[in-house]
Design a protein around this motif. Structure first.
Motif, PDB file in Angstrom:
ATOM      1  N   ASP A   1      17.976 -27.638  17.447  1.00 38.96           N
ATOM      2  CA  ASP A   1      19.194 -27.616  18.241  1.00 38.96           C
ATOM      3  C   ASP A   1      20.292 -28.414  17.541  1.00 38.96           C
ATOM      4  OD1 ASP A   1      17.985 -26.126  20.117  1.00 38.96           O
ATOM      5  OD2 ASP A   1      17.530 -27.782  21.474  1.00 38.96           O
ATOM      6  N   PHE A   2      21.510 -27.950  17.666  1.00 39.88           N
ATOM      7  CA  PHE A   2      22.624 -28.770  17.183  1.00 39.88           C
ATOM      8  C   PHE A   2      23.828 -28.576  18.103  1.00 39.88           C
ATOM      9  CE2 PHE A   2      25.587 -25.675  15.380  1.00 39.88           C
ATOM     10  CZ  PHE A   2      24.776 -24.546  15.311  1.00 39.88           C
ATOM     11  N   TYR A   3      24.710 -29.556  18.068  1.00 38.80           N
ATOM     12  CA  TYR A   3      25.900 -29.485  18.915  1.00 38.80           C
ATOM     13  C   TYR A   3      26.977 -28.654  18.227  1.00 38.80           C
ATOM     14  CZ  TYR A   3      24.403 -33.003  22.276  1.00 38.80           C
ATOM     15  OH  TYR A   3      23.756 -33.679  23.266  1.00 38.80           O
ATOM     16  N   ALA A   4      27.363 -27.526  18.809  1.00 36.31           N
ATOM     17  CA  ALA A   4      28.501 -26.770  18.289  1.00 36.31           C
ATOM     18  C   ALA A   4      29.787 -27.448  18.745  1.00 36.31           C
ATOM     19  CB  ALA A   4      28.468 -25.332  18.784  1.00 36.31           C
ATOM     20  N   VAL A   5      29.721 -27.998  19.951  1.00 35.45           N
ATOM     21  CA  VAL A   5      30.830 -28.799  20.471  1.00 35.45           C
ATOM     22  C   VAL A   5      30.193 -30.003  21.138  1.00 35.45           C
ATOM     23  CG1 VAL A   5      32.752 -28.905  22.105  1.00 35.45           C
ATOM     24  CG2 VAL A   5      32.279 -26.774  20.907  1.00 35.45           C
ATOM     25  N   LYS A   6      30.735 -31.196  20.867  1.00 37.44           N
ATOM     26  CA  LYS A   6      30.112 -32.381  21.439  1.00 37.44           C
ATOM     27  C   LYS A   6      31.129 -33.230  22.189  1.00 37.44           C
ATOM     28  CE  LYS A   6      26.752 -35.904  20.412  1.00 37.44           C
ATOM     29  NZ  LYS A   6      25.997 -36.644  19.412  1.00 37.44           N
ATOM     30  N   ASP A   7      30.883 -33.415  23.460  1.00 45.04           N
ATOM     31  CA  ASP A   7      31.636 -34.330  24.312  1.00 45.04           C
ATOM     32  C   ASP A   7      33.154 -34.182  24.142  1.00 45.04           C
ATOM     33  OD1 ASP A   7      31.800 -36.231  26.287  1.00 45.04           O
ATOM     34  OD2 ASP A   7      31.863 -37.912  24.873  1.00 45.04           O
TER      35      ASP A   7
ATOM     36  N   THR B   1      34.766 -23.495  21.746  1.00 42.12           N
ATOM     37  CA  THR B   1      35.514 -24.132  22.829  1.00 42.12           C
ATOM     38  C   THR B   1      36.351 -23.100  23.584  1.00 42.12           C
ATOM     39  OG1 THR B   1      35.656 -26.102  21.458  1.00 42.12           O
ATOM     40  CG2 THR B   1      37.119 -25.998  23.359  1.00 42.12           C
ATOM     41  N   LEU B   2      37.041 -22.242  22.808  1.00 38.59           N
ATOM     42  CA  LEU B   2      37.886 -21.217  23.430  1.00 38.59           C
ATOM     43  C   LEU B   2      37.037 -20.258  24.262  1.00 38.59           C
ATOM     44  CD1 LEU B   2      40.982 -20.342  23.175  1.00 38.59           C
ATOM     45  CD2 LEU B   2      40.084 -18.446  21.853  1.00 38.59           C
TER      46      LEU B   2
END
Lengths: 302, 353
Positions: B25-31, B55-56
């Motif tokens: 797993d990895f963050y594509a968008v984080k916080d 994000t969009l």
């Protein structure tokens, strides 16, 4: 032209084996079509035999048993149903498979649908026998358990066109759906997302996006099938019905009729019928191609 | 289009993907915490894979965030499907239905909303004149140029009168010249329609040209949210400085408030709240310095090339090579490779990180 040939002669040289092959096995045998218009006998040879014009084809339609005309009718009925259902089912299945989110389940169900393609008609015939055999068939046991009267399937001609059409569609369904799935995979996913923003549900997305985009593929495949509409599937009919004389008349297609009559009526007759199938197919495909271009923005088979 | 403008708020938004190769797993968008004001034009900017498109797509509703909440106006929208969100999207590939003409493409969303024919017709005609396609309703989409197709896509998104308009790299399929004129056009239409716009691009000059604010992302993290000017002059970090425009990083030591020592010379430089004695990177834009026979920081010319509008130099200063562009070179002394020169910094151009 000469200059072009001089410059790229190596490339033209590479086409020679294919051209020789075509001449040897496709164009030279065309000469043998002459047989269709003669009363062929092996001693006088193809061009030495007596010329009879279109008598062979006339005989096909006027034969006392009426089997010639019936076989044409059977061929057209079985192939037309196969064409219609064999388009609807694979498209439906392709669209359904395309929407399966779970990759593992998608692969499994695809393989299961594809599997019948690998079966020969003889095996399919055996499976059908297992279903419809009078004494041991699944269908009769089922009818029995509900208290109904068993049916002697193999003695009732009227059931066999639907059974054969169903078997045909079932066998090719998975294979044909692959072609449609390949087309579906190429569609731009943002088309669907844009439609989603516009408020189209899955069903409307299929109606307004998927089906219109599939239209060219459907038209091309249908045209190709129309070209072969006068050719019955010999293996299918013989694999399922075999020599059953009770059912023979109901399901005889041109090809099985030719096979059985070749032994009694000879080469000229069968050549004439084969030629007739091709010519009629050519006429049909030319006409339908003309109409296909009209509904398909100028895109036809040729 | 007298419609209430809506802002967008992202609170602690994260999206986790599984890497197909490693299975991790990895963050594509984080916080991500983003606040977009009603009626403003905001750009999500960053290199590919930075999470801007994700994000969009989360705002549009094509992806759902794994953590956090998205608000449209004051309404939380995580649970809403894309068509219930009061957003519309313009896609990179235009996403036009190929078997429909322009009118039907634009009217599609209205038809699905079951409006009556007269209203649909009026709205479509109005929108087409807004995007400059009046009189072309009956053309098929394959008879249009790329720029015209993009206008149809824009009309299709605008006609459903969304509160927020989303753009996913809408100009990247157009040629360079058309890109420039279309971005001005998009800005004009956005202001005329008075709509909130969120725009994804990897082209920083495009972002600078049209945005009220830029959101610079990298590796799934929001690096800076500010006006384009602020991002250029006061970048939060090296990444932003490097991504927005061209930047040189000079090693320095803070000597006092707003004084930094670079290569043995003390120069004026905004240091913010940095402590005395701290080492820092000083951001220098290529146009922020001019060369002279004497001046503040000494260096050696390593490369000198006439580019028409400016003379391009690479100057060795200590351990780093600095790129300098001297505009209007006709009136200036041209230095050759090997020459020893001094850098003179323009007022207020240096910024310490």
């Amino acid at each position: 032209m000469k200059k072009e040939f001089k410059r790229n002669w190596q490339l033209y040289l590479m086409t020679v084996p294919a051209i020789v092959f075509l001449i040897l096995f496709c164009y030279i045998p065309y000469g043998g079509l002459w047989m269709a218009f003669t009363d062929y006998n092996i001693i006088d040879g193809i061009f030495g035999s007596r010329f009879v014009g279109l008598n062979n084809i006339k005989f096909f339609f006027s034969s006392s048993t009426g089997l010639g005309m019936k076989s044409v009718r059977n061929t057209l009925i079985i192939n037309s149903w196969g064409l219609v259902l064999g388009t609807i089912f694979p498209i439906t299945i392709a669209i359904c498979f395309n929407d399966i989110a779970n990759k593992f389940y998608k692969k499994i169900s695809q393989s299961v649908m594809f599997f019948p393609y690998f079966l020969s008609w003889v095996v399919v015939g055996a499976i059908i026998y297992a279903f419809f055999s009078t004494s041991t068939g699944i269908v009769n046991q089922w009818i029995n358990s509900f208290g109904g009267d068993i049916v002697r399937w193999y003695a009732e001609p009227k059931y066999w066109k639907p059974i054969i059409i169903a078997a045909d569609v079932w066998k090719w369904c998975g294979y044909n759906s692959i072609i449609y799935m390949a087309a579906l995979a190429n569609f731009d996913s943002t088309l669907y997302e844009a439609a989603e923003v516009d408020g189209a549900n899955r069903f409307k997305q299929i109606i307004y996006i998927t089906l219109p985009l599939l239209k060219p593929t459907v038209v091309i495949l249908t045209l190709m099938a129309i070209g072969r509409i006068f050719f019955g599937d010999f293996g299918m009919i013989y694999g399922i019905v075999g020599n059953n004389s009770l059912l023979y008349e109901e399901v005889a297609v041109i090809d099985t009729y030719v096979y059985s009559s070749m032994r009694t009526l000879g080469f000229s007759y069968t050549t004439a019928i084969g030629l007739m199938q091709s010519v009629l197919g050519l006429i049909l495909i030319t006409i339908s191609n003309h109409f296909a271009k009209k509904i398909n923005e100028g895109e036809g088979l040729f | 289009m007298a419609k209430e403008k809506k802002g967008v708020r992202l609170e602690h938004i994260s999206k986790i993907y599984k890497d197909p190769k490693t299975g991790k797993d990895f963050y594509a968008v984080k916080d991500a915490n983003i606040e977009i004001e009603p009626g403003s034009f905001v750009t999500l900017l960053g290199p590919s894979g930075c999470g801007k498109t994700t994000t969009l797509r989360m705002i549009a509703g094509f992806e759902s965030p794994d953590e956090g909440e998205i608000y449209l106006g004051n309404e939380p929208i995580n649970a809403l499907t894309p068509n219930k969100r009061d957003t519309a999207m313009v896609f990179q590939s235009y996403a036009l239905l190929p078997h429909y003409n322009i009118f039907d493409n634009v009217a599609y969303g209205l038809k699905l909303r079951k409006m009556d024919k007269e209203t649909i017709k009026k709205k479509v005609i109005d929108i087409l004149s807004l995007v400059g396609l009046e009189g072309m309703e009956n053309r098929m989409t394959n008879q249009l140029s790329g720029g015209q197709q993009q206008r149809v896509a824009l009309a299709r998104a605008l006609v459903i009168e969304p509160g927020v308009l989303l753009f996913d790299e809408p100009l990247s399929n157009l040629d360079a010249k058309l890109r420039v004129s279309m971005r001005t056009e998009i800005r004009r239409i956005q202001q005329e329609a008075g709509i909130t716009a969120i725009y994804v691009t990897h082209d920083q000059s495009e972002a600078m040209a049209i945005s009220d604010k830029v959101i610079i992302m990298n590796g799934g993290l929001v690096e800076q949210i500010s006006t384009p000017q602020e991002a250029y002059y006061y970048p939060n970090n090296k990444f932003v400085a490097d991504f927005i425009g061209e930047a040189n990083f000079l090693e320095g030591v803070v000597k006092a408030q707003d004084v930094v020592e670079i290569n043995g010379a003390d120069v004026k430089c905004a240091t913010g709240s940095m402590e005395k004695g701290a080492t820092c990177s000083v951001v220098l834009r290529p146009e922020g310095a001019f060369l002279g026979d004497n001046g503040q920081v000494q260096g050696t010319v390593k490369y000198s090339c006439f580019m028409g509008a400016y003379q391009d130099y690479h100057i060795q200063v200590g351990n780093t090579q600095v790129k300098i562009q001297e505009y209007n070179p006709k009136n200036k002394k041209i230095y050759k490779v090997g020459d020893s020169v001094f850098l003179n910094f323009e007022e207020n151009t240096l910024y310490a990180l």
